[in-house]
Design a protein around this motif. Structure first.
Motif, mmCIF file in Angstrom:
data_model
loop_
_atom_site.group_PDB
_atom_site.id
_atom_site.type_symbol
_atom_site.label_atom_id
_atom_site.label_comp_id
_atom_site.label_asym_id
_atom_site.label_seq_id
_atom_site.Cartn_x
_atom_site.Cartn_y
_atom_site.Cartn_z
ATOM 1 N N UNK A 165 0.861 -1.170 0.000
ATOM 2 C CA UNK A 165 0.000 0.000 0.000
ATOM 3 C C UNK A 165 0.903 1.227 0.000
ATOM 4 N N UNK A 166 0.821 2.032 -1.042
ATOM 5 C CA UNK A 166 1.658 3.220 -1.172
ATOM 6 C C UNK A 166 0.806 4.468 -1.032
ATOM 7 N N UNK A 167 1.265 5.379 -0.201
ATOM 8 C CA UNK A 167 0.554 6.630 0.046
ATOM 9 C C UNK A 167 1.002 7.717 -0.942
ATOM 10 N N UNK A 168 0.265 8.821 -0.946
ATOM 11 C CA UNK A 168 0.602 10.004 -1.751
ATOM 12 C C UNK A 168 0.622 9.721 -3.246
ATOM 13 N N UNK A 169 -0.346 8.944 -3.703
ATOM 14 C CA UNK A 169 -0.378 8.600 -5.117
ATOM 15 C C UNK A 169 -0.612 9.833 -5.992
ATOM 16 N N UNK A 170 -1.184 10.893 -5.419
ATOM 17 C CA UNK A 170 -1.445 12.106 -6.203
ATOM 18 C C UNK A 170 -0.154 12.770 -6.681
ATOM 19 N N UNK A 171 0.975 12.394 -6.112
ATOM 20 C CA UNK A 171 2.248 12.896 -6.597
ATOM 21 C C UNK A 171 2.628 12.300 -7.942
ATOM 22 N N UNK A 172 2.061 11.147 -8.270
ATOM 23 C CA UNK A 172 2.480 10.398 -9.455
ATOM 24 C C UNK A 172 1.387 10.295 -10.517
ATOM 25 N N UNK A 173 0.171 10.556 -10.139
ATOM 26 C CA UNK A 173 -0.940 10.530 -11.086
ATOM 27 C C UNK A 173 -1.825 11.741 -10.817
ATOM 28 N N UNK A 174 -1.849 12.690 -11.767
ATOM 29 C CA UNK A 174 -2.615 13.924 -11.593
ATOM 30 C C UNK A 174 -3.974 13.866 -12.282
ATOM 31 N N UNK A 175 -4.275 12.769 -12.956
ATOM 32 C CA UNK A 175 -5.528 12.663 -13.702
ATOM 33 C C UNK A 175 -6.670 12.152 -12.836
ATOM 34 N N UNK A 176 -6.346 11.357 -11.832
ATOM 35 C CA UNK A 176 -7.369 10.793 -10.951
ATOM 36 C C UNK A 176 -7.903 11.874 -10.018
ATOM 37 N N UNK A 177 -9.146 11.725 -9.555
ATOM 38 C CA UNK A 177 -9.754 12.644 -8.611
ATOM 39 C C UNK A 177 -9.585 12.101 -7.196
ATOM 40 N N UNK A 178 -8.988 12.905 -6.336
ATOM 41 C CA UNK A 178 -8.699 12.474 -4.974
ATOM 42 C C UNK A 178 -9.533 13.252 -3.963
ATOM 43 N N UNK A 179 -9.801 12.602 -2.855
ATOM 44 C CA UNK A 179 -10.605 13.209 -1.798
ATOM 45 C C UNK A 179 -10.017 14.536 -1.329
ATOM 46 N N UNK A 180 -8.703 14.643 -1.292
ATOM 47 C CA UNK A 180 -8.041 15.854 -0.809
ATOM 48 C C UNK A 180 -7.737 16.854 -1.915
ATOM 49 N N UNK A 181 -8.231 16.601 -3.115
ATOM 50 C CA UNK A 181 -8.015 17.536 -4.218
ATOM 51 C C UNK A 181 -6.768 17.186 -5.009
ATOM 52 N N UNK A 182 -5.917 18.167 -5.254
ATOM 53 C CA UNK A 182 -4.675 17.925 -5.984
ATOM 54 C C UNK A 182 -3.501 18.482 -5.184
ATOM 55 N N UNK A 183 -2.326 17.968 -5.481
ATOM 56 C CA UNK A 183 -1.150 18.259 -4.676
ATOM 57 C C UNK A 183 -0.776 19.736 -4.715
ATOM 58 N N UNK A 184 -0.867 20.384 -5.863
ATOM 59 C CA UNK A 184 -0.430 21.768 -5.943
ATOM 60 C C UNK A 184 -1.387 22.709 -5.215
ATOM 61 N N UNK A 185 -2.689 22.451 -5.315
ATOM 62 C CA UNK A 185 -3.652 23.249 -4.551
ATOM 63 C C UNK A 185 -3.451 23.045 -3.058
ATOM 64 N N UNK A 186 -3.173 21.811 -2.672
ATOM 65 C CA UNK A 186 -2.919 21.512 -1.266
ATOM 66 C C UNK A 186 -1.695 22.265 -0.763
ATOM 67 N N UNK A 187 -0.640 22.262 -1.546
ATOM 68 C CA UNK A 187 0.564 22.969 -1.137
ATOM 69 C C UNK A 187 0.301 24.467 -0.954
ATOM 70 N N UNK A 188 -0.450 25.067 -1.868
ATOM 71 C CA UNK A 188 -0.763 26.491 -1.729
ATOM 72 C C UNK A 188 -1.594 26.753 -0.481
ATOM 73 N N UNK A 189 -2.482 25.805 -0.147
ATOM 74 C CA UNK A 189 -3.353 25.996 1.017
ATOM 75 C C UNK A 189 -2.581 25.986 2.331
ATOM 76 N N UNK A 190 -1.396 25.380 2.330
ATOM 77 C CA UNK A 190 -0.579 25.368 3.542
ATOM 78 C C UNK A 190 0.605 26.330 3.431
ATOM 79 N N UNK A 191 0.495 27.245 2.469
ATOM 80 C CA UNK A 191 1.505 28.288 2.339
ATOM 81 C C UNK A 191 2.784 27.879 1.638
#
Length: 206
Positions: free
Chosen positions: A136-162
């Motif tokens: 079981x590998x975590x943080x799959x959104x780092x490697x696949x940007x086409x899938x829809x994830x519960x937490x959104x996308x990695x770049x939006x998440x990064x901006x949300x935490x400054x």
């Protein structure tokens, strides 16, 4: 940081006859605790941060079945490739010390330490013809940007935490191809969209 607690480890253990639990990224021990609570008596957890490692050593000092290993996951996991039995591998070692606010997400310049997942997967594939491991590998959104994830996308998440950081700055040009190249012949691969996304790799035909 993922949450292993959404997975029924006891069910996986029984279905795939898993003997060992191996984790990359101990953090505060939630993964170890979840494994112990779901029937795993032999647990290995790799932590690169010395303070977190020392904390885990103290926490599990009286549990002989828990083995806390200090070092980088892409190096120390090599020592566990010889475990004689099917393993559950929980891979959650991205961005060491960042989830506890000790470092930023790009302080670590060595890409194999900052984002070790591809190396971990390539190493674990050496076991696939002898053992029926589950990964079981975590943080799959780092490697696949086409899938829809519960937490959104990695770049939006990064901006949300400054953190004004792009996916490419975090992990480079790598995509999810390495999962399939290493395991599609022997294992089924399933994307789980919870949180930041997970990849579950399980043996075919079971």
């Amino acid at each position: 940081m993922g949450d292993l607690r959404i997975f029924n480890l006891r069910e996986l253990k029984e279905k795939f006859n898993l003997k060992y639990f191996v984790e990359t990224g101990t953090l505060f021990g939630e993964g170890v605790d979840h494994a112990l609570n779901h029937g795993f008596d032999d647990v290995y957890s790799i932590e690169i941060d010395k303070e977190l490692y020392d904390r885990a050593i103290t926490k599990y000092a009286f549990n002989a079945g828990v083995n806390i290993i200090h070092g980088s996951s892409h190096e120390k996991i090599k020592d566990l490739l010889s475990l004689d039995g099917n393993c559950l591998f929980w891979l959650d070692a991205h961005f060491p010390s960042a989830d506890c606010n000790k470092k930023s997400y790009t302080d670590e310049k060595d890409m194999e330490i900052r984002a070790p997942l591809q190396t971990e997967i390539e190493l674990l594939s050496q076991r696939k013809n002898k053992y029926k491991d589950v990964i079981i590998a975590d943080d799959f959104w780092l490697y696949n940007t086409e899938h829809k994830y519960e937490s959104g996308d990695i770049e939006s998440h990064m901006r949300s935490i400054g953190q004004n950081i792009t996916r490419k700055e975090l992990v480079g040009d790598v995509n999810d191809r390495f999962f399939y190249d290493n395991f599609s012949d022997t294992h089924d691969l399933q994307i789980v969209a919870n949180h930041q996304g997970y990849m579950i790799i399980s043996p075919k035909g079971i």
